[in-house]
Design a protein around this motif. Structure first.
Motif, PDB file in Angstrom:
ATOM      1  N   LEU A 186     -11.462   6.484 -10.662  1.00 12.99           N
ATOM      2  CA  LEU A 186     -10.806   7.775 -10.445  1.00 12.99           C
ATOM      3  C   LEU A 186     -10.370   7.824  -8.994  1.00 12.99           C
ATOM      4  CD1 LEU A 186     -13.335  10.257 -12.138  1.00 12.99           C
ATOM      5  CD2 LEU A 186     -11.485   8.930 -13.197  1.00 12.99           C
ATOM      6  N   TYR A 187      -9.107   8.200  -8.744  1.00 12.70           N
ATOM      7  CA  TYR A 187      -8.668   8.329  -7.358  1.00 12.70           C
ATOM      8  C   TYR A 187      -7.741   9.521  -7.169  1.00 12.70           C
ATOM      9  CZ  TYR A 187      -4.137   6.077  -8.440  1.00 12.70           C
ATOM     10  OH  TYR A 187      -2.899   5.775  -8.949  1.00 12.70           O
ATOM     11  N   ASP A 188      -7.877  10.133  -6.014  1.00 15.11           N
ATOM     12  CA  ASP A 188      -6.970  11.174  -5.532  1.00 15.11           C
ATOM     13  C   ASP A 188      -5.631  10.469  -5.283  1.00 15.11           C
ATOM     14  OD1 ASP A 188      -5.538  12.896  -3.833  1.00 15.11           O
ATOM     15  OD2 ASP A 188      -7.326  13.527  -2.719  1.00 15.11           O
ATOM     16  N   PHE A 237       0.850  -1.192   0.000  1.00 12.84           N
ATOM     17  CA  PHE A 237       0.000   0.000   0.000  1.00 12.84           C
ATOM     18  C   PHE A 237       0.889   1.246   0.000  1.00 12.84           C
ATOM     19  CE2 PHE A 237      -3.515  -2.733   1.272  1.00 12.84           C
ATOM     20  CZ  PHE A 237      -4.588  -2.117   0.642  1.00 12.84           C
ATOM     21  N   HIS A 238       0.506   2.227  -0.772  1.00 11.63           N
ATOM     22  CA  HIS A 238       1.282   3.465  -0.886  1.00 11.63           C
ATOM     23  C   HIS A 238       0.356   4.536  -1.435  1.00 11.63           C
ATOM     24  CE1 HIS A 238       1.191   1.793  -4.954  1.00 11.63           C
ATOM     25  NE2 HIS A 238       1.369   3.032  -5.381  1.00 11.63           N
ATOM     26  N   HIS A 239       0.799   5.786  -1.397  1.00 12.09           N
ATOM     27  CA  HIS A 239       0.113   6.804  -2.188  1.00 12.09           C
ATOM     28  C   HIS A 239       1.076   7.314  -3.235  1.00 12.09           C
ATOM     29  CE1 HIS A 239       2.252   9.862   0.086  1.00 12.09           C
ATOM     30  NE2 HIS A 239       1.691   9.485   1.219  1.00 12.09           N
ATOM     31  N   ASP A 240       0.544   7.996  -4.257  1.00  8.80           N
ATOM     32  CA  ASP A 240       1.390   8.554  -5.306  1.00  8.80           C
ATOM     33  C   ASP A 240       1.777   9.971  -4.878  1.00  8.80           C
ATOM     34  OD1 ASP A 240       0.888   6.142  -6.645  1.00  8.80           O
ATOM     35  OD2 ASP A 240      -0.821   6.974  -7.724  1.00  8.80           O
ATOM     36  N   ALA A 241       2.004  10.853  -5.839  1.00 13.07           N
ATOM     37  CA  ALA A 241       2.447  12.214  -5.527  1.00 13.07           C
ATOM     38  C   ALA A 241       1.458  12.925  -4.606  1.00 13.07           C
ATOM     39  CB  ALA A 241       2.607  13.001  -6.825  1.00 13.07           C
ATOM     40  N   PHE A 292      -4.316   5.958  -0.173  1.00 13.77           N
ATOM     41  CA  PHE A 292      -3.520   4.735  -0.098  1.00 13.77           C
ATOM     42  C   PHE A 292      -4.166   3.651  -0.979  1.00 13.77           C
ATOM     43  CE2 PHE A 292      -1.759   6.915   3.504  1.00 13.77           C
ATOM     44  CZ  PHE A 292      -0.432   6.517   3.485  1.00 13.77           C
ATOM     45  N   HIS A 293      -3.309   2.980  -1.749  1.00 16.84           N
ATOM     46  CA  HIS A 293      -3.812   1.982  -2.691  1.00 16.84           C
ATOM     47  C   HIS A 293      -2.725   0.952  -2.983  1.00 16.84           C
ATOM     48  CE1 HIS A 293      -1.861   5.106  -5.191  1.00 16.84           C
ATOM     49  NE2 HIS A 293      -1.474   4.085  -5.945  1.00 16.84           N
ATOM     50  N   THR A 294      -3.131  -0.134  -3.588  1.00 17.15           N
ATOM     51  CA  THR A 294      -2.169  -1.159  -4.018  1.00 17.15           C
ATOM     52  C   THR A 294      -2.792  -1.981  -5.134  1.00 17.15           C
ATOM     53  OG1 THR A 294      -0.643  -2.876  -3.239  1.00 17.15           O
ATOM     54  CG2 THR A 294      -2.900  -3.016  -2.435  1.00 17.15           C
TER      55      THR A 294
HETATM   56 FE   LIG Z   1       0.386   3.972  -7.092  1.00 13.39          FE
END
Ligand SMILES: [Fe+2]
Length: 325
Positions: A226-228, A152-156, A232-234
């Protein structure tokens, strides 16, 4: 559902697999919205949870054409996909990626502001005058690719998101379109709804309490998420045998926006910085006759500035990361 107390423990309890959250997988399918009749509900879902799923965002013939594009381009330009002898280290364990298809395939321009999602993307970023292009790529987990290792992580993200008021519009927004069916046997995008305001997955877990859940998103080809990018996602593994194809497009927020911080009642949010230092926009789009499209492609990074100054010299492009042609 089983709940572990540490994100270092994956669902299978296998130390060789990725730390995929706290193991509180939602037993329910993700809500899906029809943009043509539920645009307000879809926007409200994104505003509350940081993501939304749109059903049937692509027509069947578009899904077919994009799959054909995957096959044709992998056969004709395997190097661009990192296939074969030149397979790149940063692609290992992440499947295949065609990083910058807009540079060499103008037939893809028709998908850039797709009617199945773009009106909502634009409104979530503050309106058509505030939406900016950041990135467009295709990815594939081939059949029999085995299990991945994504955590799990977030992007910018931008740091003021924890303090600014209002929070919205978000800084960056990504759309993912499934181009093949995604079932519980195939890799699936998975989000933690409402986690976009937290520094860490553990902070989200502790603050959200009973609302904390890891939500897999499955659906037929043509489904759009669509995601902000702060969410957090994976990517959840499937059975290691089923593959998956996806189209990813990132957008940023443009223009200056009045806001406030706890320490100052008035605060101006500048346009979101460039998402990457390597994504390039081709000349035909930089110099598009439609001023609205030129504005859409107006977020240039330093690599872009240097390439424009060179007169879009292919030799200069070739020196840049993922700039091979
Ligand atoms: Fe990502």
């Amino acid at each position: 559902m089983p709940i572990s107390l540490t994100p270092q423990q994956n669902q299978a309890g296998d130390p060789d697999l990725a730390a995929q959250g706290f193991g509180r997988l939602s037993p329910h399918a993700a809500l899906q919205f029809d943009l043509s009749t539920q645009s307000r509900l879809a926007a409200e879902h994104f505003e509350q949870w940081g993501y939304v799923v749109l059903k049937g965002a692509l027509e069947a013939q578009e899904v077919e054409a994009l799959n054909q594009f995957f096959e044709d381009s992998q056969r004709q330009r395997p190097d661009l996909w990192g296939l074969g002898e030149k397979r790149k280290p940063h692609h290992r364990n992440q499947g295949l990626i065609l990083s910058q298809p807009l540079l060499d395939f103008p037939e893809l321009d028709q998908y850039l502001q797709h009617p199945g999602s773009f009106s909502l993307i634009a409104s979530l970023l503050g309106g058509t005058e505030h939406v900016r292009w950041s990135e467009f790529n295709f990815r594939e987990t081939p059949p029999d690719a085995g299990l991945g290792t994504m955590n799990f992580h977030h992007d910018a993200v931008l740091p003021d998101r924890h303090l600014r008021a209002p929070y919205l519009p978000c800084d960056y927004l990504c759309s993912i379109h499934y181009l093949t069916p995604v079932t519980d046997l195939s890799p699936a995008f998975c989000v933690v709804p409402g986690s976009h305001r937290f520094e860490s997955l553990r902070a989200a877990f502790e603050a959200l309490g009973a609302d904390y859940v890891e939500q897999p998103i499955r659906g037929p080809a043509g489904t759009c998420i669509l995601y902000d990018t702060a969410l957090f996602h994976t990517r959840l593994d499937g059975n290691g045998r089923e593959g998956r194809r996806t189209w990813h497009q990132y957008h940023a927020r443009g223009g200056f926006l009045s806001s406030s911080l706890p320490t100052t009642s008035r605060y101006i949010r500048a346009p979101s910085p460039s998402l990457t230092d390597w994504n390039l926009i081709p000349q035909r789009l930089i110099e598009h006759p439609d001023p609205k499209l030129r504005r859409y492609f107006s977020h240039w990074n330093s690599a872009q500035g240097e390439w424009v100054a060179s007169g879009f010299d292919p030799k200069v492009r070739a020196t840049m990361p993922r700039g091979e042609s």
